[in-house]
Design an enzyme around this catalytic site. Structure first.
Site, PDB file in Angstrom:
ATOM      1  N   ALA A  99     -11.594  -4.280  15.166  1.00  0.00           N
ATOM      2  CA  ALA A  99     -11.297  -5.706  15.379  1.00  0.00           C
ATOM      3  C   ALA A  99     -10.140  -6.160  14.494  1.00  0.00           C
ATOM      4  CB  ALA A  99     -12.541  -6.554  15.103  1.00  0.00           C
ATOM      5  N   SER A 102       1.222   3.335  -2.667  1.00  0.00           N
ATOM      6  CA  SER A 102       0.847   4.303  -3.704  1.00  0.00           C
ATOM      7  C   SER A 102       0.323   5.604  -3.109  1.00  0.00           C
ATOM      8  CB  SER A 102      -0.217   3.700  -4.638  1.00  0.00           C
ATOM      9  OG  SER A 102      -1.309   3.198  -3.890  1.00  0.00           O
ATOM     10  N   GLY A 114       0.824  -1.217   0.000  1.00  0.00           N
ATOM     11  CA  GLY A 114       0.000   0.000   0.000  1.00  0.00           C
ATOM     12  C   GLY A 114       0.849   1.254   0.000  1.00  0.00           C
ATOM     13  N   LYS A 140      -7.674  -4.365  13.436  1.00  0.00           N
ATOM     14  CA  LYS A 140      -6.418  -3.781  13.911  1.00  0.00           C
ATOM     15  C   LYS A 140      -5.980  -4.404  15.235  1.00  0.00           C
ATOM     16  CE  LYS A 140      -5.656  -1.206  10.361  1.00  0.00           C
ATOM     17  NZ  LYS A 140      -4.481  -1.450   9.505  1.00  0.00           N
ATOM     18  N   TYR A 161     -13.424  -2.561  11.775  1.00  0.00           N
ATOM     19  CA  TYR A 161     -12.066  -2.039  11.536  1.00  0.00           C
ATOM     20  C   TYR A 161     -11.236  -2.178  12.808  1.00  0.00           C
ATOM     21  CZ  TYR A 161      -8.342   1.369  10.533  1.00  0.00           C
ATOM     22  OH  TYR A 161      -7.131   1.987  10.353  1.00  0.00           O
TER      23      TYR A 161
HETATM   24  P1  NAP Z   1      -4.882   5.360   2.285  1.00  0.00           P
HETATM   25  O1  NAP Z   1      -4.398   6.747   2.100  1.00  0.00           O
HETATM   26  O2  NAP Z   1      -6.309   5.031   2.043  1.00  0.00           O
HETATM   27  O3  NAP Z   1      -3.933   4.373   1.441  1.00  0.00           O
HETATM   28  C1  NAP Z   1      -4.155   2.994   1.499  1.00  0.00           C
HETATM   29  C2  NAP Z   1      -3.087   2.286   0.717  1.00  0.00           C
HETATM   30  O4  NAP Z   1      -3.318   0.861   0.815  1.00  0.00           O
HETATM   31  C3  NAP Z   1      -3.122   2.630  -0.760  1.00  0.00           C
HETATM   32  O5  NAP Z   1      -1.796   2.695  -1.244  1.00  0.00           O
HETATM   33  C4  NAP Z   1      -3.841   1.423  -1.376  1.00  0.00           C
HETATM   34  O6  NAP Z   1      -3.431   1.141  -2.714  1.00  0.00           O
HETATM   35  C5  NAP Z   1      -3.376   0.308  -0.488  1.00  0.00           C
HETATM   36  N1  NAP Z   1      -4.255  -0.851  -0.501  1.00  0.00           N
HETATM   37  C6  NAP Z   1      -5.541  -0.942  -0.081  1.00  0.00           C
HETATM   38  N2  NAP Z   1      -6.004  -2.188  -0.241  1.00  0.00           N
HETATM   39  C7  NAP Z   1      -4.984  -2.912  -0.774  1.00  0.00           C
HETATM   40  C8  NAP Z   1      -4.847  -4.264  -1.163  1.00  0.00           C
HETATM   41  N3  NAP Z   1      -5.852  -5.135  -1.020  1.00  0.00           N
HETATM   42  N4  NAP Z   1      -3.661  -4.673  -1.676  1.00  0.00           N
HETATM   43  C9  NAP Z   1      -2.629  -3.808  -1.819  1.00  0.00           C
HETATM   44  N5  NAP Z   1      -2.711  -2.509  -1.456  1.00  0.00           N
HETATM   45  C10 NAP Z   1      -3.877  -2.067  -0.949  1.00  0.00           C
HETATM   46  O7  NAP Z   1      -4.622   4.876   3.807  1.00  0.00           O
HETATM   47  P2  NAP Z   1      -3.581   5.389   4.896  1.00  0.00           P
HETATM   48  O8  NAP Z   1      -4.271   6.386   5.752  1.00  0.00           O
HETATM   49  O9  NAP Z   1      -2.270   5.691   4.287  1.00  0.00           O
HETATM   50  O10 NAP Z   1      -3.475   4.051   5.771  1.00  0.00           O
HETATM   51  C11 NAP Z   1      -2.364   3.173   5.696  1.00  0.00           C
HETATM   52  C12 NAP Z   1      -2.458   2.223   6.874  1.00  0.00           C
HETATM   53  O11 NAP Z   1      -2.508   2.967   8.096  1.00  0.00           O
HETATM   54  C13 NAP Z   1      -3.727   1.358   6.853  1.00  0.00           C
HETATM   55  O12 NAP Z   1      -3.429   0.061   7.331  1.00  0.00           O
HETATM   56  C14 NAP Z   1      -4.636   2.068   7.835  1.00  0.00           C
HETATM   57  O13 NAP Z   1      -5.601   1.221   8.412  1.00  0.00           O
HETATM   58  C15 NAP Z   1      -3.630   2.570   8.854  1.00  0.00           C
HETATM   59  N6  NAP Z   1      -4.096   3.694   9.658  1.00  0.00           N
HETATM   60  C16 NAP Z   1      -4.444   4.871   9.091  1.00  0.00           C
HETATM   61  C17 NAP Z   1      -4.900   5.914   9.905  1.00  0.00           C
HETATM   62  C18 NAP Z   1      -5.330   7.248   9.364  1.00  0.00           C
HETATM   63  O14 NAP Z   1      -5.856   8.051  10.149  1.00  0.00           O
HETATM   64  N7  NAP Z   1      -5.133   7.542   8.088  1.00  0.00           N
HETATM   65  C19 NAP Z   1      -4.970   5.720  11.289  1.00  0.00           C
HETATM   66  C20 NAP Z   1      -4.600   4.505  11.819  1.00  0.00           C
HETATM   67  C21 NAP Z   1      -4.155   3.504  10.992  1.00  0.00           C
HETATM   68  P3  NAP Z   1      -4.286   1.617  -4.023  1.00  0.00           P
HETATM   69  O15 NAP Z   1      -4.729   3.005  -3.744  1.00  0.00           O
HETATM   70  O16 NAP Z   1      -3.312   1.506  -5.136  1.00  0.00           O
HETATM   71  O17 NAP Z   1      -5.420   0.654  -4.144  1.00  0.00           O
END
Ligand code: NAP
Length: 243
Positions: free
Chosen positions: A153, A10, A8, A155, A151
């Site tokens: 659960a 990108s 992930g 994590k 979600y």
């Molecule tokens: P984001 O901006 O929505 O980006 C998600 C990334 O995951 C994208 O690069 C997407 O790729 C990729 N992805 C999703 N499903 C995938 C799959 N099945 N196979 C391969 N790649 C996949 O999310 P983010 O905020 O950066 O979150 C990253 C991580 O941090 C996640 O695990 C999220 O739960 C965790 N997190 C985020 C927050 C927050 O507040 N943002 C807080 C706590 C935890 P494509 O776009 O190319 O599909």
């Protein structure tokens, strides 16, 4: 040159981690699922700074796609000595309203996706008796969030998996740790209205949303030799939120 696989990468936290690892001298395997253009932009930005990166499309929920990707990374960049299991999706709504499809997809990506990526990099790390694995959970996996029960659960499962793996893999010289972000300014939170953002911000002791770079720095630290004696930890990157 060491290779890092970032799932992930990108967008959001994964993209910031890709830049941080590239700057630290790693060859970066940029995994993505649906945003190929964004992944190419990450790669090109790294190349333009003199770094090394390649993009790899795979749905981490699917073991065979993840296996093919890992083999390809080995051929093109060298086998990963670091895995950042970051790819994840979220879902918002009442627990009573969530159907099986959405529940299953959340667990497939957020939990099985972490396990698939770990499973693919492990044989080589075990052979070499070294490696660093960093998973990405969430403060909601620690304290639970209303309207994000599924979600939360997933994590919590990532945190449990990380702690157990750390014990199992320590004799093989592999460190396994977790970063647990609070509220981070990425597209994952794009659904929040201006009022909701203000309300959330008031709950964050440091008074701001985290940036993807805040989280990337913690991931890079856990993957570095500075963290050689740290394993099984859950490092909150949350501005004091959720404590
Ligand atoms: P984001 O901006 O929505 O980006 C998600 C990334 O995951 C994208 O690069 C997407 O790729 C990729 N992805 C999703 N499903 C995938 C799959 N099945 N196979 C391969 N790649 C996949 O999310 P983010 O905020 O950066 O979150 C990253 C991580 O941090 C996640 O695990 C999220 O739960 C965790 N997190 C985020 C927050 C927050 O507040 N943002 C807080 C706590 C935890 P494509 O776009 O190319 O599909």
């Amino acid at each position: 040159m060491q290779t890092v696989l970032i799932t992930g990468a990108s967008r959001g936290i994964g993209r910031a981690a890709a830049f941080a690892f590239a700057k630290a001298g790693y060859a970066v395997a940029v995994n993505y699922l649906s945003h190929g253009d964004a992944a190419e932009q990450v790669k090109n930005a790294i190349l333009s700074e003199g770094g090394v990166a390649e993009t790899f499309r795979a749905d981490v929920a699917d073991l065979s796609q993840t296996e093919r990707m890992t083999a390809e990374i080995g051929r093109r960049l060298g086998r990963p000595s670091v895995l950042v299991a970051n790819a994840g999706i979220s879902a918002f709504g009442l627990a009573a309203d969530m159907g099986d499809d959405e529940w299953n997809r959340l667990f497939a990506v957020n939990v099985r996706g972490v396990r698939n990526a770990v499973r693919c990099v492990l044989p080589d790390m075990i052979d070499k008796k070294s490696g660093k694995i960093v998973t990405v959970a969430s403060v909601w996996g620690e304290v639970g969030a209303s309207c994000e029960a599924a979600y939360s659960a997933t994590k919590a499962a990532v945190i449990g998996y990380t702690r157990a793996l750390a014990k199992e893999l320590a004799p093989s010289g592999i460190n396994v740790n977790c970063v647990s972000p609070g509220v981070i300014d990425t597209e994952m939170n794009a659904r929040l209205t201006r009022e909701e953002r203000r309300a959330v911000m008031e709950e964050i002791p440091l008074g701001r949303f985290g940036t993807a770079e805040d989280v990337a720095r913690a991931i890079l630290f856990l993957a570095s030799s500075a963290a050689d004696y740290i394993t099984g930890e859950v490092l909150g990157v949350n501005g004091g939120f959720g404590r």
